[in-house]
Structure formats: structure tokens, C-alpha cells
Write an enzyme that holds these catalytic residues in place. Structure first.
Site, PDB file in Angstrom:
ATOM      1  CB  ILE A   1      -1.305  -0.196   1.273  1.00 45.59           C
ATOM      2  CG1 ILE A   1      -2.318   1.268   1.114  1.00 45.59           C
ATOM      3  CG2 ILE A   1      -0.321   0.034   3.326  1.00 45.59           C
ATOM      4  CD1 ILE A   1      -3.334   0.817   1.938  1.00 45.59           C
TER       5      ILE A   1
ATOM      6  CD  GLU B   1       4.266  -9.539   6.428  1.00 49.96           C
ATOM      7  OE1 GLU B   1       3.986 -10.835   6.427  1.00 49.96           O
ATOM      8  OE2 GLU B   1       2.974  -9.034   5.489  1.00 49.96           O
TER       9      GLU B   1
ATOM     10  CG  ASN C   1       6.221   2.932   7.809  1.00 50.25           C
ATOM     11  OD1 ASN C   1       5.769   4.274   7.881  1.00 50.25           O
ATOM     12  ND2 ASN C   1       6.698   2.737   6.252  1.00 50.25           N
TER      13      ASN C   1
ATOM     14  CE1 TYR D   1      -1.158   0.177   6.763  1.00 43.51           C
ATOM     15  CE2 TYR D   1       1.040  -0.369   8.241  1.00 43.51           C
ATOM     16  CZ  TYR D   1       0.155  -0.345   6.541  1.00 43.51           C
ATOM     17  OH  TYR D   1       1.067  -0.023   5.323  1.00 43.51           O
TER      18      TYR D   1
END
Length: 153
Positions: free
Chosen positions: A76, A110, A115, A122
């Protein structure tokens, strides 16, 4: 009243004709990018490959693999100029909707622990840390772990 209409971003399935632009964006946002071939293989494998665009400009893209009742988000990405504006959230929500529509009950992904912006996104979308995959990603000085995350759909 002086209103200016702004074009809305929209989603559509990725096509082979998108691969050059996707492959141009990928190395501008990742130190170890997917190749054009990786995206082409994903298309040929029947994965859910989508682009997010505005006025024919690709803002982002995603690749989702579905197996039985599970979805695995493989990639993504939002192009650098469009990051931090909520587009990643929109694209992730769309991919979660696609997974639900295709019968998935859970989604997995994952992410690099370095990050932090992705981790925050998320978590805000209902993903929880499930495990750590040691040495999963290539890194400048060896390998970097991956945080395995999952969400119920």
C-alpha cells in the site's frame, strides 16, 4: 457564493498500462521498492490490485492477496507529494472493503517498525500487533524486522 469544485479522488482496478507510473513512484517512497515485474506478477496472479487517482494522476496504489477467508495486504503506497493528507487512510479503507466484499474475515500486513506513520495509521484502523518477523526486510545495515499486524473485518 463562489465555490470551487475540487475533483474527488477515486479508486479503480490497476491495469497493465498503469505499471510504468506505479514503478516510477515506488522507488521515490521506498528504499527497497517493488519492481515493475512484481506488480505485473501480482496482476497476472489475480491479486486485487488497485490505484487511487485524481484527475488521471495516480496518488497511490495497493495490492491485496486473498486466500480463503484471509486477506494479506502486500503493498500500500501513497506518492510522496500526497502523503500526510488522509489518502493512505482512504486507500486502506477501500482495500478493507474489497477484502470484506470478497469474503475475508481477517486482514494481515507487515510493516517496518521504523515506519511510525504507517504503524499509527494501521492501529487507528483497527490493526493490532500479532508477532514480529525477525530480519524480514532488507535494510541499509543488514536486515530489519517486520511487525505482523492483523485486523478483524
Amino acid at each position: 457564493m463562489n465555490a470551487v469544485l475540487q475533483a474527488q479522488a477515486s479508486f479503480r482496478p490497476m491495469q497493465e498500462s498503469d505499471l510504468d507510473e506505479v514503478a516510477r513512484i515506488e522507488p521515490t517512497i521506498f528504499p527497497y521498492p517493488w519492481s515493475r515485474g512484481n506488480f505485473n506478477d501480482s496482476l497476472k496472479s489475480g491479486y486485487e490490485c488497485w490505484v487511487y487517482e485524481q484527475q488521471a494522476q495516480i496518488l497511490g496504489y495497493a495490492v491485496l492477496m486473498l486466500v480463503l477467508d484471509e486477506a494479506h495486504l502486500l503493498n500500500i503506497s501513497i506518492a510522496a507529494p500526497w502523503q500526510g493528507k488522509g489518502h493512505g487512510r482512504q486507500l486502506l479503507a477501500h482495500m478493507m472493503d474489497i477484502a470484506r466484499e470478497r469474503g475475508a474475515l481477517n486482514m494481515f500486513l507487515e510493516v517496518r517498525p521504523s515506519n511510525q506513520s504507517a504503524l499509527g495509521l494501521y492501529e487507528s484502523m483497527g490493526f493490532n500487533e500479532m508477532a514480529v518477523r525477525r530480519g524480514y526486510y532488507p535494510a541499509l545495515n543488514g536486515r530489519e524486522d517486520a511487525v505482523l499486524m492483523g485486523a478483524s473485518l
